[in-house]
Design an enzyme around this catalytic site. Structure first.
Site, mmCIF file in Angstrom:
data_model
loop_
_atom_site.group_PDB
_atom_site.id
_atom_site.type_symbol
_atom_site.label_atom_id
_atom_site.label_comp_id
_atom_site.label_asym_id
_atom_site.label_seq_id
_atom_site.Cartn_x
_atom_site.Cartn_y
_atom_site.Cartn_z
ATOM 1 N N HIS A 72 0.793 -1.232 0.000
ATOM 2 C CA HIS A 72 0.000 0.000 0.000
ATOM 3 C C HIS A 72 0.826 1.284 0.000
ATOM 4 O O HIS A 72 0.344 2.322 -0.421
ATOM 5 C CB HIS A 72 -1.014 0.007 1.145
ATOM 6 C CG HIS A 72 -0.438 0.389 2.483
ATOM 7 N ND1 HIS A 72 0.139 -0.517 3.329
ATOM 8 C CD2 HIS A 72 -0.333 1.593 3.098
ATOM 9 C CE1 HIS A 72 0.556 0.107 4.421
ATOM 10 N NE2 HIS A 72 0.293 1.386 4.303
ATOM 11 N N GLU A 76 3.426 5.596 -2.861
ATOM 12 C CA GLU A 76 3.511 6.810 -2.062
ATOM 13 C C GLU A 76 4.944 7.082 -1.588
ATOM 14 O O GLU A 76 5.417 8.207 -1.626
ATOM 15 C CB GLU A 76 2.569 6.655 -0.854
ATOM 16 C CG GLU A 76 2.664 7.733 0.213
ATOM 17 C CD GLU A 76 1.968 9.028 -0.199
ATOM 18 O OE1 GLU A 76 1.358 9.049 -1.281
ATOM 19 O OE2 GLU A 76 2.076 10.004 0.563
ATOM 20 N N ASP A 77 5.642 6.043 -1.180
ATOM 21 C CA ASP A 77 6.903 6.258 -0.475
ATOM 22 C C ASP A 77 8.161 5.725 -1.161
ATOM 23 O O ASP A 77 9.257 5.874 -0.621
ATOM 24 C CB ASP A 77 6.836 5.617 0.924
ATOM 25 C CG ASP A 77 5.840 6.348 1.817
ATOM 26 O OD1 ASP A 77 5.590 7.528 1.561
ATOM 27 O OD2 ASP A 77 5.313 5.726 2.749
ATOM 28 N N ASP A 260 -22.321 5.410 35.953
ATOM 29 C CA ASP A 260 -22.223 4.274 35.038
ATOM 30 C C ASP A 260 -20.824 4.126 34.439
ATOM 31 O O ASP A 260 -20.641 4.069 33.244
ATOM 32 C CB ASP A 260 -23.283 4.356 33.943
ATOM 33 C CG ASP A 260 -23.191 5.638 33.145
ATOM 34 O OD1 ASP A 260 -22.462 6.560 33.581
ATOM 35 O OD2 ASP A 260 -23.811 5.711 32.079
#
Ligand code: MN
Length: 738
Positions: A72, A76-77, A260
């Protein structure tokens, strides 16, 4: 660090026939391309894609999704581009990675909190496949889990984005567990002090709370057994820190005032009737708080959540909540959409999986829809639910400036809209645009995720033609405003010229008129209902007021009649032809016409005069001066209003102008004619704008070509070179009709 073999094992377990070799290849590819990269923690970068793939394997996703998890971040990288990825892994994975890369770009770029709503819609718009959502959520979850090495500001920013965008998406998809984890991690990183304080407070109470819980769950278990209710488990839990914090803030309470803090949960076997039986057991045991009972089994929440909720008052007088649901409902409550995969256990091959994916896609679509519908009036969503693509926010597109600012535009918007959305100055001065680094025409339609760079030139001006290529009212208004301004400036200038020329016919000095005659002109302007002399000139330029009439008012009827040059020669000028002659061979006072159409100087559409041809101008109402070819058949008719005729001539040395001219070639009816003609035109380096061919009733070829020429000479050259093509019988210029 997760090992790839563990991941493969999980996938094989969930999908016995899957192609795990794909996962191995994806792993190697990712390892190879991320090599040398490290995370903020100093660990090898590969840790991250592995962890994401592992989360996906736990969600029971297939080998394609798990492989995409591994890949993934490569686009991008790393230096890997989509084409390379496609060569190695094919269309499907590339498509998914592309979707994830686009979303990553948004995350990296967006900073402004007020854009959260925008960004969420944008993310949804970019989710074109259900797997993209799940992979993105897994990616975000791992990043949130491992942010301790980032700077506090970055942690806070990413966490805010998670709260604004990804937690709501997880919630909508019914993924309760993931959502809770994202929220608590976000809270911890956005408000570290408050988180610390609150968790210390809760921890201090924990032994006491745990003891109470144990007592409660023990009691519940006993009673369920006594009543033969088949249950799987009774859980006791302390409220999550984020929801506790929200409650304290909202109600301005201290922790002592919250009763609660704890809740119990009964998970029955898979039959909803056990839930209702369990409920009666609970209500028999403790007093229910009126109006706190919710039946989400009979009416499931729209994220498919099902459960019974009731609040009861315990022996100590404190209330706490009990949730009751079946095992299956519980799994859906925790895992949401991801749980659907589990219930559609597929022992079969690819086909079955595809069907699952398809129904899952539809479910996701229905679930996510409300997230985007809040500001959208489009209610008939049926149509696009049916479409295969997850087009969740079809009315808008989201584009970025090179600096990462998000610009939301309606679908169909162009770089011109984009430019005006940035700033009116940028719009007015825009000359071109680059989309994702490539030069494009300004009328190009913008797509989701495009990065748009607007090229400007301080000398550039808007074009009226832009009105055909914009969809935002902001752009339209700015262009119209500019045209109006421009029209006024031009009409004042033109009006002044026309007025001065007319004055000279009456032997009046224009200079004197504007100085010593100022008061008179102002009076005349007022008579026309206009405030200033400037307005009067604008009215003349715009064709609304005739300069001759202004002169008449200025001189008074007697003097006007005496000085009127037309009166003297009226009998001499009888026909329009003579009048035309008068305007040929023009003097220095002619109005200069440039090749390019101006707002107030337009080429007549009937004859479309070319540079070099003899022309005359006609002041038309509201359109300024329309320039006709002097031989145009309409001119004779216009001569009836000869006071509206003005002398015009082409500007000299005006080389920039290109005009289009339509030619009709009549040819023999045989093949190769069209090619011969277009070649002949191309040979003299002339652009062709349009071509069409037909056969006449007498079996002749009729070829129409629209060419771009600089002037009449150029056009003549084009005509003669077409005539030289063998088979061409005749070439003529065609005037546009109308
Ligand atoms: Mn990532």
């Amino acid at each position: 660090m997760v090992r790839i073999e563990n991941i493969i094992e999980k996938v094989e377990q969930n999908h016995p026939n899957s192609n795990v070799d794909l996962i191995r290849r994806a792993y190697l590819f990712s390892a190879l391309n991320h090599r040398g990269q490290t995370r903020a923690s100093g660990e090898p970068y590969l840790v991250h894609p592995l962890a994401v793939a592992d989360i996906l394997a736990d969600m029971r996703l297939d080998e394609v999704s798990v492989s995409t998890g591994l890949l993934h971040d490569v686009v991008e990288d790393t230096l890997v581009d989509l084409d390379t990825l496609r060569n190695y892994f094919g269309e499907e994975i590339t498509y998914l990675v592309d979707g994830l890369t686009k979303i990553a770009q948004i995350s990296n770029l967006s900073k402004a909190e007020q854009q959260a709503e925008n960004v969420r819609k944008m993310v949804l718009a970019m989710i074109t496949d259900v797997r993209v959502v799940l992979i993105k959520l897994a990616d975000r979850l791992h990043n949130m889990r491992t942010m301790e090495f980032l700077k506090p500001e970055k942690r806070a920013r990413i966490s805010q984005e998670t709260l604004d965008i990804y937690a709501p998406i997880a919630h909508r998809l019914g993924m309760g567990k993931l959502r809770s984890e994202l929220e608590d991690l976000s809270f911890q990183n956005i408000h570290p002090e408050e988180y610390k304080k609150l968790s210390i407070e809760v921890e201090a109470r924990r032994p006491e709370l745990e003891a109470t819980l144990q007592k409660i769950t023990g009691t519940i278990e006993d009673r369920l057994r006594e009543n033969d209710v088949p249950f799987v488990q009774v859980q006791g839990r302390v409220k999550r820190l984020y929801s506790l914090w929200k409650k304290l803030k909202k109600r301005k309470l201290t922790i002592e005032q919250v009763y609660d803090l704890i809740a119990a949960r009964i998970i029955t076997e898979n039959d909803k009737k056990y839930c209702y039986v369990a409920l009666s057991v609970i209500h028999d045991l403790w007093t229910p708080v009126p109006e706190r009972f919710k039946d989400w089994i009979a009416i499931p929440r729209d994220n498919l959540y099902q459960s019974l909720h009731t609040s009861v008052i315990s022996e100590g007088g404190h209330s706490f909540e009990v949730q009751i649901r079946t095992e299956e409902m519980h799994q859906i409550a925790e895992e949401g959409v991801a749980a659907h995969w589990k219930y559609k256990e597929s022992k079969l091959g690819k086909h079955e999986d595809d069907e699952n994916l398809d129904s899952l896609r539809k479910t996701v679509e229905k679930l996510l829809l409300p997230l985007v519908e809040t500001t959208q009036e489009n209610k008939d969503s049926k149509d696009f639910i049916e479409s295969l693509k997850l087009d969740l926010y079809p009315k808008d597109v989201y584009a970025f400036t090179p600096m990462g600012k998000v610009i939301q535009l309606p679908r169909g918007a162009t770089p011109i809209d984009f430019a005006y959305a940035i700033h009116s100055e940028v719009g007015d001065k825009c000359v071109g645009a680059k989309i994702n680094g490539r030069m494009v025409a300004l009328r190009n339609e913008i797509r989701n995720g495009d990065v748009i760079e607007i090229l400007t030139n301080p000398n550039s001006k808007p074009s009226r033609d832009w009105l055909n290529h914009v969809v935002t009212s902001r752009a339209r208004n700015h262009i119209r405003h500019w045209i109006a301004e421009q029209q006024r400036t031009e009409s004042i200038e033109l009006g002044r010229k026309l007025f001065e020329k007319e004055a000279e016919k009456f032997q009046l000095s224009a200079k004197k008129l504007f100085s010593s005659g100022e008061a008179d002109l102002k009076r005349i302007a007022n008579e026309y209902g206009l405030g200033r002399i400037e307005d009067l000139m604008a009215s003349i330029g715009y064709g609304k007021t005739l300069p001759r009439n202004v002169i008449a008012k200025y001189l008074g009827p007697e003097k006007f009649a005496e000085l009127d040059p037309d009166k003297k020669k009226e009998s001499a000028i009888q026909s329009g032809v003579k009048a035309v002659k008068k305007f040929i061979g023009l003097g220095e006072d002619a109005i200069i016409v440039k090749g390019v159409d101006n707002l107030l100087l337009t080429r007549a559409r009937c004859c479309n005069p070319l540079k070099g041809e003899e022309i005359i101008g006609y002041i038309s109402l509201g359109k300024g001066i329309v320039v006709h070819n002097k031989n145009c058949k309409n001119v004779a008719q216009l001569m009836i209003n000869k006071e509206r005729i003005v002398e015009v001539e082409w500007a000299k040395n005006d080389t920039e102008s290109v005009q289009s001219a339509k030619l009709l070639a009549i040819t023999e009816n045989r093949t190769g004619m069209l090619a011969g003609i277009t070649n002949a035109i191309a040979e003299i380096k002339t652009s062709i704008r349009n071509v069409s061919a037909n056969v006449s009733s007498d079996e002749r070829g009729l070829i129409e070509v629209t060419v771009e020429v600089f002037d009449k000479k150029h056009l003549d050259r084009v005509i003669s070179s077409i005539k030289k093509v063998s088979g061409v019988i005749e070439v003529e210029r065609v005037n546009n009709s109308g």
